[in-house]
Design a protein around this motif. Structure first.
Motif, PDB file in Angstrom:
ATOM      1  N   UNK A 156       4.488 -23.028 -17.726  1.00 54.41           N
ATOM      2  CA  UNK A 156       4.986 -21.769 -18.271  1.00 54.41           C
ATOM      3  C   UNK A 156       4.339 -21.529 -19.631  1.00 54.41           C
ATOM      4  N   UNK A 157       4.529 -20.331 -20.174  1.00 55.35           N
ATOM      5  CA  UNK A 157       3.928 -20.001 -21.465  1.00 55.35           C
ATOM      6  C   UNK A 157       4.788 -18.998 -22.215  1.00 55.35           C
ATOM      7  N   UNK A 158       4.620 -19.019 -23.522  1.00 54.44           N
ATOM      8  CA  UNK A 158       5.204 -17.992 -24.392  1.00 54.44           C
ATOM      9  C   UNK A 158       4.127 -17.550 -25.373  1.00 54.44           C
ATOM     10  N   UNK A 159       4.046 -16.250 -25.599  1.00 53.53           N
ATOM     11  CA  UNK A 159       3.142 -15.671 -26.591  1.00 53.53           C
ATOM     12  C   UNK A 159       3.981 -15.149 -27.747  1.00 53.53           C
ATOM     13  N   UNK A 160       3.649 -15.581 -28.954  1.00 52.49           N
ATOM     14  CA  UNK A 160       4.333 -15.090 -30.151  1.00 52.49           C
ATOM     15  C   UNK A 160       3.285 -14.338 -30.972  1.00 52.49           C
ATOM     16  N   UNK A 161       3.463 -13.025 -31.090  1.00 51.54           N
ATOM     17  CA  UNK A 161       2.452 -12.169 -31.701  1.00 51.54           C
ATOM     18  C   UNK A 161       3.038 -11.464 -32.918  1.00 51.54           C
ATOM     19  N   UNK A 162       2.389 -11.631 -34.062  1.00 47.66           N
ATOM     20  CA  UNK A 162       2.813 -10.948 -35.280  1.00 47.66           C
ATOM     21  C   UNK A 162       1.939  -9.720 -35.488  1.00 47.66           C
ATOM     22  N   UNK A 163       2.523  -8.698 -36.129  1.00 48.35           N
ATOM     23  CA  UNK A 163       1.776  -7.434 -36.317  1.00 48.35           C
ATOM     24  C   UNK A 163       2.362  -6.626 -37.464  1.00 48.35           C
ATOM     25  N   UNK A 164       1.537  -5.778 -38.030  1.00 53.36           N
ATOM     26  CA  UNK A 164       1.996  -4.935 -39.121  1.00 53.36           C
ATOM     27  C   UNK A 164       2.876  -3.790 -38.652  1.00 53.36           C
ATOM     28  N   UNK A 165       2.557  -3.212 -37.514  1.00 52.94           N
ATOM     29  CA  UNK A 165       3.348  -2.088 -36.993  1.00 52.94           C
ATOM     30  C   UNK A 165       4.678  -2.578 -36.432  1.00 52.94           C
ATOM     31  N   UNK A 166       5.662  -1.699 -36.306  1.00 51.96           N
ATOM     32  CA  UNK A 166       6.903  -2.084 -35.644  1.00 51.96           C
ATOM     33  C   UNK A 166       6.630  -2.508 -34.201  1.00 51.96           C
ATOM     34  N   UNK A 167       7.303  -3.542 -33.761  1.00 52.12           N
ATOM     35  CA  UNK A 167       7.067  -4.063 -32.414  1.00 52.12           C
ATOM     36  C   UNK A 167       7.339  -3.010 -31.344  1.00 52.12           C
ATOM     37  N   UNK A 168       8.340  -2.155 -31.574  1.00 53.83           N
ATOM     38  CA  UNK A 168       8.663  -1.119 -30.577  1.00 53.83           C
ATOM     39  C   UNK A 168       7.514  -0.127 -30.416  1.00 53.83           C
TER      40      UNK A 168
ATOM     41  N   UNK B  79      -5.723 -13.359 -17.923  1.00 54.39           N
ATOM     42  CA  UNK B  79      -6.183 -14.648 -18.445  1.00 54.39           C
ATOM     43  C   UNK B  79      -5.198 -15.751 -18.052  1.00 54.39           C
ATOM     44  N   UNK B  80      -4.033 -15.770 -18.680  1.00 53.95           N
ATOM     45  CA  UNK B  80      -3.089 -16.859 -18.417  1.00 53.95           C
ATOM     46  C   UNK B  80      -2.548 -16.816 -16.991  1.00 53.95           C
ATOM     47  N   UNK B  81      -2.163 -15.646 -16.536  1.00 51.19           N
ATOM     48  CA  UNK B  81      -1.668 -15.537 -15.163  1.00 51.19           C
ATOM     49  C   UNK B  81      -2.749 -15.835 -14.140  1.00 51.19           C
ATOM     50  N   UNK B  82      -3.976 -15.460 -14.450  1.00 47.47           N
ATOM     51  CA  UNK B  82      -5.089 -15.665 -13.526  1.00 47.47           C
ATOM     52  C   UNK B  82      -5.340 -17.145 -13.255  1.00 47.47           C
ATOM     53  N   UNK B  83      -5.065 -18.000 -14.257  1.00 49.38           N
ATOM     54  CA  UNK B  83      -5.311 -19.435 -14.067  1.00 49.38           C
ATOM     55  C   UNK B  83      -4.050 -20.199 -13.690  1.00 49.38           C
ATOM     56  N   UNK B  84      -2.902 -19.487 -13.587  1.00 50.96           N
ATOM     57  CA  UNK B  84      -1.721 -20.127 -13.016  1.00 50.96           C
ATOM     58  C   UNK B  84      -0.475 -20.183 -13.865  1.00 50.96           C
ATOM     59  N   UNK B  85      -0.538 -19.782 -15.143  1.00 49.78           N
ATOM     60  CA  UNK B  85       0.660 -19.856 -15.977  1.00 49.78           C
ATOM     61  C   UNK B  85       1.716 -18.855 -15.500  1.00 49.78           C
ATOM     62  N   UNK B  86       2.942 -19.333 -15.306  1.00 49.41           N
ATOM     63  CA  UNK B  86       4.054 -18.477 -14.909  1.00 49.41           C
ATOM     64  C   UNK B  86       5.350 -19.291 -14.998  1.00 49.41           C
ATOM     65  N   UNK B  87       6.410 -18.674 -15.506  1.00 52.28           N
ATOM     66  CA  UNK B  87       6.449 -17.341 -16.102  1.00 52.28           C
ATOM     67  C   UNK B  87       5.823 -17.345 -17.499  1.00 52.28           C
ATOM     68  N   UNK B  88       5.511 -16.134 -17.969  1.00 55.49           N
ATOM     69  CA  UNK B  88       4.974 -15.958 -19.311  1.00 55.49           C
ATOM     70  C   UNK B  88       5.925 -15.044 -20.077  1.00 55.49           C
ATOM     71  N   UNK B  89       6.518 -15.571 -21.124  1.00 56.32           N
ATOM     72  CA  UNK B  89       7.424 -14.792 -21.972  1.00 56.32           C
ATOM     73  C   UNK B  89       6.676 -14.355 -23.222  1.00 56.32           C
ATOM     74  N   UNK B  90       7.227 -13.368 -23.910  1.00 51.46           N
ATOM     75  CA  UNK B  90       6.583 -12.882 -25.128  1.00 51.46           C
ATOM     76  C   UNK B  90       7.616 -12.606 -26.213  1.00 51.46           C
ATOM     77  N   UNK B  91       7.219 -12.848 -27.436  1.00 52.26           N
ATOM     78  CA  UNK B  91       8.042 -12.538 -28.604  1.00 52.26           C
ATOM     79  C   UNK B  91       7.159 -11.773 -29.579  1.00 52.26           C
ATOM     80  N   UNK B  92       7.530 -10.556 -29.895  1.00 53.76           N
ATOM     81  CA  UNK B  92       6.756  -9.710 -30.803  1.00 53.76           C
ATOM     82  C   UNK B  92       7.461  -9.645 -32.153  1.00 53.76           C
ATOM     83  N   UNK B  93       6.720  -9.950 -33.211  1.00 53.26           N
ATOM     84  CA  UNK B  93       7.260  -9.925 -34.570  1.00 53.26           C
ATOM     85  C   UNK B  93       6.555  -8.799 -35.311  1.00 53.26           C
ATOM     86  N   UNK B  94       7.221  -7.662 -35.420  1.00 54.91           N
ATOM     87  CA  UNK B  94       6.607  -6.491 -36.022  1.00 54.91           C
ATOM     88  C   UNK B  94       7.011  -6.275 -37.471  1.00 54.91           C
ATOM     89  N   UNK B  95       6.301  -5.358 -38.130  1.00 54.94           N
ATOM     90  CA  UNK B  95       6.615  -5.010 -39.513  1.00 54.94           C
ATOM     91  C   UNK B  95       6.555  -6.198 -40.442  1.00 54.94           C
TER      92      UNK B  95
END
Length: 199
Positions: free
Chosen positions: A128-140, A158-174
């Protein structure tokens, strides 16, 4: 009863000199995972020395993998849960992260030949995988106006193509507006995810 897992935390911030929010959040995630009893390994892409791929021939040649990236492949093969932290740059992952993924996710490691499928066999299934992405704009804004297009591409192509599942995400905006109280909340959330992910 939770199951203990092997967790690989990849810090994808390209700046090796300055401590950034990505590093703080990755530390908090690692603390939570270790506290839950998960076995944790960490990898910083900025600390690795490797060239960019320049041809399909290079990508398809397993002997062309830079020696500095062999331990990274070993860590990916070892893990059951992968967590990738990176900042959003120009709407995408930083070039260093893309270059790293192109190098390590090669045929013979991430995808194996399979006569029954034109796409090959996903060699990294069961992780499984988790992506944690930071950004200047609001996540919404990124999620709803820009449709998180680059993140979805990373997950699917990329990740799904090689077999990772499930893949969760956490967006950190602003990120420029996060004060000490907000940072403490995000650290607490990362510790919680570190304890809970993959369990």
């Amino acid at each position: 009863m939770s199951v203990l897992h092997r967790v690989l935390i990849i810090d994808g911030h390209p700046d090796p000199q300055t401590r950034h929010l990505n590093h703080v959040l990755a530390d908090a995630y690692a603390e939570g995972a270790a506290a839950a009893g998960h076995e944790v390994r960490r990898l910083s892409i900025a600390a690795l020395d490797f060239p960019l791929l320049r041809s399909q021939k290079q990508w398809q040649d397993p002997e062309a993998l830079p020696p500095a990236l062999r331990p990274a492949q070993e860590d990916i093969a070892w893990c059951e849960h992968l967590v990738l932290f990176f900042p959003l740059w120009l709407g995408e992952m930083p070039a260093l992260v893309k270059g790293f993924l192109e190098q390590v996710l090669r045929p013979g490691f991430a995808v194996e030949a399979d006569g029954a499928s034109a796409f090959g066999r996903k060699a990294l299934q069961g992780r499984s995988a988790r992506l944690v992405v930071t950004m200047g704009m609001p996540a919404l804004i990124y999620r709803w106006y820009f449709r998180a297009h680059s993140l979805k591409s990373l997950e699917r192509n990329v990740l799904g193509f090689v077999g990772f599942a499930p893949i969760e995400e956490t967006l950190v905006g602003g990120v420029d507006q996060i004060d000490e109280r907000g940072l403490a909340r995000w650290q607490a959330r990362m510790r919680h995810l570190g304890r809970a992910d993959g369990s």
